[in-house]
Scaffold this motif. Structure first.
Motif, PDB file in Angstrom:
ATOM      1  N   ALA A  51       0.791  -1.230   0.000  1.00  0.00           N
ATOM      2  CA  ALA A  51       0.000   0.000   0.000  1.00  0.00           C
ATOM      3  C   ALA A  51       0.822   1.279   0.000  1.00  0.00           C
ATOM      4  O   ALA A  51       0.249   2.368  -0.114  1.00  0.00           O
ATOM      5  N   ALA A  54       0.185   4.811   2.251  1.00  0.00           N
ATOM      6  CA  ALA A  54      -1.218   4.643   2.635  1.00  0.00           C
ATOM      7  C   ALA A  54      -1.423   3.444   3.562  1.00  0.00           C
ATOM      8  O   ALA A  54      -2.529   3.234   4.060  1.00  0.00           O
ATOM      9  N   SER A  55      -0.361   2.676   3.803  1.00  0.00           N
ATOM     10  CA  SER A  55      -0.444   1.597   4.788  1.00  0.00           C
ATOM     11  C   SER A  55      -0.820   2.155   6.159  1.00  0.00           C
ATOM     12  O   SER A  55      -1.371   1.426   6.997  1.00  0.00           O
ATOM     13  N   SER A  58      -4.314   1.743   6.396  1.00  0.00           N
ATOM     14  CA  SER A  58      -4.617   0.330   6.662  1.00  0.00           C
ATOM     15  C   SER A  58      -4.552   0.036   8.155  1.00  0.00           C
ATOM     16  O   SER A  58      -5.442  -0.632   8.710  1.00  0.00           O
ATOM     17  N   THR A 203       5.236  10.769   0.342  1.00  0.00           N
ATOM     18  CA  THR A 203       4.630  11.028  -0.972  1.00  0.00           C
ATOM     19  C   THR A 203       5.503  10.480  -2.099  1.00  0.00           C
ATOM     20  O   THR A 203       5.269  10.786  -3.266  1.00  0.00           O
ATOM     21  N   ALA A 209      -0.748   7.156  -1.923  1.00  0.00           N
ATOM     22  CA  ALA A 209      -1.475   5.897  -2.130  1.00  0.00           C
ATOM     23  C   ALA A 209      -1.194   5.386  -3.541  1.00  0.00           C
ATOM     24  O   ALA A 209      -2.040   5.498  -4.437  1.00  0.00           O
ATOM     25  N   HIS A 211      -1.221   2.535  -4.868  1.00  0.00           N
ATOM     26  CA  HIS A 211      -2.105   1.474  -5.370  1.00  0.00           C
ATOM     27  C   HIS A 211      -3.570   1.735  -5.025  1.00  0.00           C
ATOM     28  O   HIS A 211      -4.404   0.828  -5.142  1.00  0.00           O
ATOM     29  N   GLY A 212      -3.873   2.969  -4.638  1.00  0.00           N
ATOM     30  CA  GLY A 212      -5.250   3.357  -4.379  1.00  0.00           C
ATOM     31  C   GLY A 212      -5.883   2.616  -3.217  1.00  0.00           C
ATOM     32  O   GLY A 212      -5.218   2.032  -2.365  1.00  0.00           O
ATOM     33  N   ALA A 213      -7.224   2.654  -3.217  1.00  0.00           N
ATOM     34  CA  ALA A 213      -7.969   2.004  -2.146  1.00  0.00           C
ATOM     35  C   ALA A 213      -7.740   0.500  -2.133  1.00  0.00           C
ATOM     36  O   ALA A 213      -7.723  -0.132  -1.062  1.00  0.00           O
ATOM     37  N   VAL A 216      -4.843  -0.256   0.027  1.00  0.00           N
ATOM     38  CA  VAL A 216      -5.167  -0.080   1.447  1.00  0.00           C
ATOM     39  C   VAL A 216      -5.872  -1.320   1.985  1.00  0.00           C
ATOM     40  O   VAL A 216      -5.528  -1.846   3.055  1.00  0.00           O
TER      41      VAL A 216
END
Length: 552
Positions: A51, A54-55, A58, A203, A209, A211-213, A216
């Motif tokens: 992710a 954005a992990s 998660s 960033t 992010a 790999h997007g949602a 996540v």
């Protein structure tokens, strides 16, 4: 419901009950020591690969979801303080068939954790130069060598001996290791944030992010949920709690709060400490291909080689301590199912040290077998996460049903907004199951079928006059639920065909989960049957009455 066949302490336990000697701190450290294992050593790297920065979302998402499930377990454990609770709460609410379904998933997951933690310990030991120079513990593909199998079996044997010697020794050893396992991660966070903090990493490699949602959500079963598992271990050992009505809920909540904070700090420190140059091509290998000790690698790169040494030592202590506690939990689960006569009766036998000795030996044997088909840490994580999701799902639906059917019972702790959070918790558990992926989910379905073979064989060995009713009607929702979830996973976006559109797949899981939840609550056994089952089990384990409400 026909009254459960009595498994008296004289016949099964030689006139002995489990010994109630574990206080709040012991229970809290059992939870904390179970949560902080190999997950903290490996989870940050695995989830960052899936992710990126954005992990962090998660971890936050998993923390909220598991907090709801932890609160449900806290109420159930304080209200029904008996051993192997995750198998027995559904038994009270829906009868033996549902109780076995929950217990089998719980036991399967718990009995596999010990060998997983041993695998993690051996993997780190194999990275230590002087050990690797003398004996290879792992092959290149991650399977155990003869030396690795020998050392791993030795660790499993040590776990077994400590468990058989008594719960006081287990709790004492675990309390020491839990303190070490908490201090070392905090030290790691402090050092890395001081010596190597690169804000630009949050960033880098495709943005926050990359790999997007999807990334996540996919990170949850890749290591996030696995790392946060374990809060229920105090509930499995509730039959040995000194003051269960007061201590169990507090132990679960405090341990979960500490672990959640710690894991979020670790993920921040990990991302910030990475070399920015390593992220220019993405997050596939943020600390270099083949590195199994990410924090040790980052510590050495930051000029803190001394911390790397501490981390390798802790890499042996942390997983081993967790494996020790999970063997105890697995033994209490099979003990509980032995008492309920859904697994062979000898599993409920209590030894001289007041522990379920036959169940402990069974956990050792199955753990040894797990070394053979599942050779690596990562190979079992998805399956265990999927099993944990099913185990956890039984708690909120049982809580809702028991509040309806057994609402007058004294509840030392009540989950706030329980009638709202209970169905929400069931939804959360099913989402975790879905995100675990079809590959793990269908295998778990096969494991569930195998469990029912053991149930059938067990019941064939019980004289017909002693068999209690399975309460098939009250458990009629279980197989449609499991089958439906596996079918959704098959058409889903996580290892399935991908036929379900993005976001709509989550809507389907949520709607299906709510339909199953409220159907299950309506099918729960009558109030008098719940009371009879609870009284029978409490008498068998000498549960102390609530301080101010011994009468129901």
């Amino acid at each position: 419901m026909s009254k459960p066949a009595v498994v008296g302490s004289d016949s099964v336990g030689g006139g002995r009950h489990l010994r109630r000697v574990v206080g709040f701190w012991g229970l809290m450290f059992i939870c904390l020591g179970s949560i902080i294992g190999s997950g903290w050593l490996l989870g940050a790297l695995t989830t960052a690969v899936v992710a990126g920065p954005a992990s962090l979302i998660s971890w936050a998402l998993a923390s909220v979801m598991l907090a709801v499930l932890a609160l449900a377990h806290a109420e159930l454990g304080a209200t029904y303080p008996i051993a192997g609770g995750t198998a027995r709460f559904p038994f009270f609410a829906f009868g033996p068939l549902a109780g076995f379904s929950a217990g089998w998933m719980s036991w399967l997951r718990s009995v596999l954790i010990a060998p997983i933690q041993v695998e993690a310990t051996l993997s780190y030991m194999d990275r230590i130069g002087w050990i690797h120079d003398r004996a290879d513990l792992l092959r290149a593909n991650g399977t155990l060598t003869a030396a690795g199998l020998l050392i791993g079996s030795g660790l499993m044997l040590i776990f077994t001996i400590i468990n058989i010697l008594g719960v006081q020794l287990l709790a004492g050893i675990n309390s020491v290791t839990a303190v070490v396992k908490t201090v070392v991660p905090l030290l790691t966070v402090a050092v890395l944030m001081t010596l190597a903090f690169h804000p630009s990493n949050f960033t880098a490699g495709g943005g926050f992010a990359p790999h997007g949602a999807h990334g996540v959500f996919a990170a949850l079963p890749a290591g996030v949920v696995f790392a946060l598992l374990g809060f229920e271990q105090a509930i499995q050992l509730a039959g040995e709690a000194r003051d269960p009505q007061r201590d169990i809920s507090r132990a679960v909540i405090v341990a979960m709060a500490i672990a959640t904070t710690l894991y979020l700090l670790l993920q921040v420190a990990f991302i910030a400490a990475l070399d920015p140059a390593a992220l220019t091509r993405g997050w596939d290998n943020p600390v270099g291909a083949g590195n199994f000790g990410p924090y040790a690698t980052l510590a050495a790169a930051a000029g803190a080689a001394w911390l790397a040494t501490i981390l390798y030592v802790d890499a042996v202590i942390s997983p081993a301590g967790t494996g020790l506690v999970y063997m105890a939990g697995a033994a209490r689960l099979s003990y509980a199912m032995g008492r309920e006569r859904v697994l062979p009766r000898p599993l409920a036998r209590i030894g001289r040290s007041r522990v379920p000795v036959v169940s402990t030996f069974l956990a050792f044997v199955v753990g040894e077998l797990a070394f053979l088909p599942f050779p690596s840490w990562q190979a079992l994580v998805g399956l265990v996460t999927s099993a944990a999701a099913i185990m956890y799902a039984f708690a909120p639906v049982s809580l809702h049903a028991l509040r309806v059917r057994d609402g007058d019972r004294n509840r030392p702790y009540r989950m706030p907004s329980g009638m709202v959070l209970a169905p929400l918790g069931f939804v959360f558990a099913n989402l975790i199951f879905y995100w675990s992926g079809y590959e793990a989910d269908w295998k778990l379905g096969i494991a569930a079928l195998i469990g029912f073979v053991f149930l059938a064989l067990t019941r064939r060995g019980i004289p017909s006059g002693e068999r209690s009713g399975l309460r098939g009607k009250s458990a009629a929702w279980v197989w449609p639920w499991l089958g439906g979830m596996i079918l959704i996973a098959y058409f889903g976006r996580y290892g399935g065909t991908g036929a379900l559109p993005e976001w709509w797949d989550l809507v389907i899981v949520i709607v299906f989960s709510l339909a199953v939840h409220y159907t299950a609550v309506r099918l729960a056994v009558p109030a008098e049957s719940v009371d009879a089952a609870v009284r029978h089990e409490e008498e068998g384990e000498s549960v102390p009455p609530p301080p101010a409400a011994s009468a129901r």
